[in-house]
Design an enzyme around this catalytic site. Structure first.
Site, mmCIF file in Angstrom:
data_model
loop_
_atom_site.group_PDB
_atom_site.id
_atom_site.type_symbol
_atom_site.label_atom_id
_atom_site.label_comp_id
_atom_site.label_asym_id
_atom_site.label_seq_id
_atom_site.Cartn_x
_atom_site.Cartn_y
_atom_site.Cartn_z
ATOM 1 N N LYS A 102 -18.946 65.439 80.033
ATOM 2 C CA LYS A 102 -18.606 64.524 80.936
ATOM 3 C C LYS A 102 -19.143 63.143 80.919
ATOM 4 C CE LYS A 102 -17.360 66.971 85.182
ATOM 5 N NZ LYS A 102 -17.546 68.456 84.991
ATOM 6 N N GLU A 124 -15.574 59.652 92.364
ATOM 7 C CA GLU A 124 -15.391 60.902 93.665
ATOM 8 C C GLU A 124 -16.148 62.027 92.960
ATOM 9 O OE1 GLU A 124 -13.087 60.040 91.408
ATOM 10 O OE2 GLU A 124 -13.142 62.081 90.479
ATOM 11 N N SER A 391 -19.021 73.589 76.967
ATOM 12 C CA SER A 391 -18.781 72.151 77.595
ATOM 13 C C SER A 391 -20.128 71.668 78.487
ATOM 14 C CB SER A 391 -17.884 72.342 78.538
ATOM 15 O OG SER A 391 -18.022 73.317 79.515
HETATM 16 C C1 LIG Z 1 -16.687 69.313 85.142
HETATM 17 C C2 LIG Z 1 -16.859 70.597 84.114
HETATM 18 C C3 LIG Z 1 -15.846 71.209 83.525
HETATM 19 C C4 LIG Z 1 -14.490 71.116 83.928
HETATM 20 O O1 LIG Z 1 -13.751 69.818 83.855
HETATM 21 P P1 LIG Z 1 -12.737 69.716 82.692
HETATM 22 O O2 LIG Z 1 -12.370 68.287 83.192
HETATM 23 O O3 LIG Z 1 -11.827 70.719 82.794
HETATM 24 O O4 LIG Z 1 -13.421 69.547 81.339
HETATM 25 C C5 LIG Z 1 -16.101 72.316 82.569
HETATM 26 N N1 LIG Z 1 -17.473 72.442 82.289
HETATM 27 C C6 LIG Z 1 -18.676 71.537 82.621
HETATM 28 C C7 LIG Z 1 -19.630 72.056 82.063
HETATM 29 C C8 LIG Z 1 -18.237 70.783 83.533
HETATM 30 O O5 LIG Z 1 -19.252 70.231 84.038
#
Ligand SMILES: *Cc1c(COP(=O)(O)O)cnc(C)c1O
Length: 409
Positions: A102, A124, A391
């Site tokens: 993010k 938000e 992610s």
């Molecule tokens: C917020 C988040 C997501 C989901 O958000 P996307 O916009 O779909 O990428 C996925 N993995 C993690 C670790 C997150 O913090």
């Protein structure tokens, strides 16, 4: 809906939105007149800044020295061997400062605020991950930061509320409606309309009215660009498949976007199937939803027969959203990307397996991508390669997992 395209059409496709922010029939700006002017101004400043060398240089420098990029492309060899199919690599976004992808986007948007002369940023947040990533970069750049958060979420996510406060942000609990993310979003929009002269609104995923889906995609695309050269370095060609979880869709699109014209690379997004796609307890609009309008854009959404947005469920807060970025809706229809679901149970099992076999505790969101990666890799040959986007890291989720297993920490 958009038509499925042939392979050669997909290879030559230009994946940019039109002047009004449409990806095929999706996207656009379904907002009030007052917001139209603010979005048009944002679009103008983004289109000029994205090619500004000073802006790009500052963005790249922060990604390197503040975030720690490039993030490694890691061969999960023990897990690959245990599954006995394709070689699995993890793109290690979990190693970024703040522990997820993010921050790539919040750095980019906070710099846009700075270059546009706006001293105040707002955001938000649901579970608080985007709020923390925004508060982090606001502190880094000396910007005032206000984060809107549903009052119920403020209670449920107190560690993230405290983190934001430590970083100097003001957290505003929103007590209207369902007291969760969707109400926080409405409140942030109201603030933006009122204070647009001084304020930049930092959106957390590839959703919302144009030009946000394009902006957030472009800032996260550093992930896919790195995978292009890292895969050449590590195994001399592009991967056969890329897998990522999809909440709003920003980590997936960041990985997929630089590969869209490379049709030999399969792209697979994994939605939260919750307690199963045949139940009503999931968050999988691309798998079982239908086109509609949500948060200023046309896209796939989950609604009931009366057009009310449905209640969603996922074990992971970051995937628990009834819509999805409009570019994903388009990629699904034209057949360039495929979308599947992973259930809570499948994600939890992958969470444990990867922790134990690879020494990496993944975020619960990521665990959905890992669950499908396992199924996919098992159906492939050992000389093939799957890259799964890691992610985020799972430190934030250990309390949820422990509680589900009846363990008190
Ligand atoms: C917020 C988040 C997501 C989901 O958000 P996307 O916009 O779909 O990428 C996925 N993995 C993690 C670790 C997150 O913090």
């Amino acid at each position: 809906m958009a038509q499925a395209l042939s392979e050669s059409e997909l290879r030559n496709m230009v994946y940019e939105p039109d002047a009004r922010g449409h990806f095929g029939p999706y996207g656009g700006r379904y907002v009030s007149e007052t917001l139209m002017a603010a979005l048009a101004e944002l679009d103008r400043s983004y289109q000029s800044l994205k090619n500004d060398p000073a802006f790009q240089q500052e963005f790249d420098a922060d990604l390197s020295s503040f975030v720690g990029r490039p993030s490694p492309l890691y061969h999960a060899k023990r897990w690959s061997d245990a599954i006995g199919g394709a070689q699995i690599y993890f793109k290690r976004e979990d190693l970024n400062h703040t522990g997820a992808h993010k921050v790539n986007n919040t750095i980019g948007q906070a710099l846009l605020a700075k270059y546009s002369g706006k001293p105040r940023v707002i955001a938000e947040t649901g579970a608080g991950q985007h709020g923390v990533a925004t508060a982090t970069v606001a502190a880094r750049l000396g910007l005032e930061c206000v984060v809107y958060m549903g009052a119920d979420d403020v209670e449920r996510q107190s560690p993230n509320v405290y983190r934001m406060k430590l970083l100097g942000a003001t957290v505003v609990p929103v007590t209207s409606g369902s007291r969760t993310l969707k109400d926080a979003l409405s409140e942030a929009m109201r603030d933006w309309v009122t204070n647009v002269e001084s304020t930049f609104y930092i959106i957390g995923t590839v959703a919302g009215p144009a030009p946000y889906p394009q902006i957030v995609r472009d800032f996260n695309a550093v992930v896919g660009r790195e995978v292009r050269w890292q895969s050449q370095d590590l195994f001399g060609r592009f991967p056969d498949a890329l897998v990522a979880c999809v909440g709003g869709g920003s980590n997936a699109l960041g990985l997929f976007y630089p590969f869209l014209n490379d049709t030999e690379v399969a792209l697979i997004g994994v939605e939260a199937a919750g307690r199963g796609l045949s139940t009503t307890e999931h968050a999988a609009p691309l798998s079982v939803g239908r086109p509609g309008v949500l948060h200023g854009a046309k896209t796939y959404i989950m609604d009931n027969a009366d057009g009310q947005i449905s209640h969603t469920h996922s074990v992971s807060a970051g995937l628990d959203y009834p819509g999805v970025g409009p570019e994903h809706a388009f990629l699904k229809d034209i057949g360039r990307a495929q979308y599947v679901g992973a259930t809570d149970d499948e994600a939890l099992s992958a969470f444990h397996e990867v922790s134990e076999v690879e020494g990496i505790i993944p975020a619960l969101e990521t665990a959905h991508a890992l669950a499908y990666t396992k199924t996919l890799a098992a159906s492939m040959r050992p000389d093939q390669v799957v890259v799964c986007n890691m992610s985020g890291r799972g430190d934030k989720d250990i309390f949820t997992v422990a509680k589900l297993e009846g363990i008190t920490l």
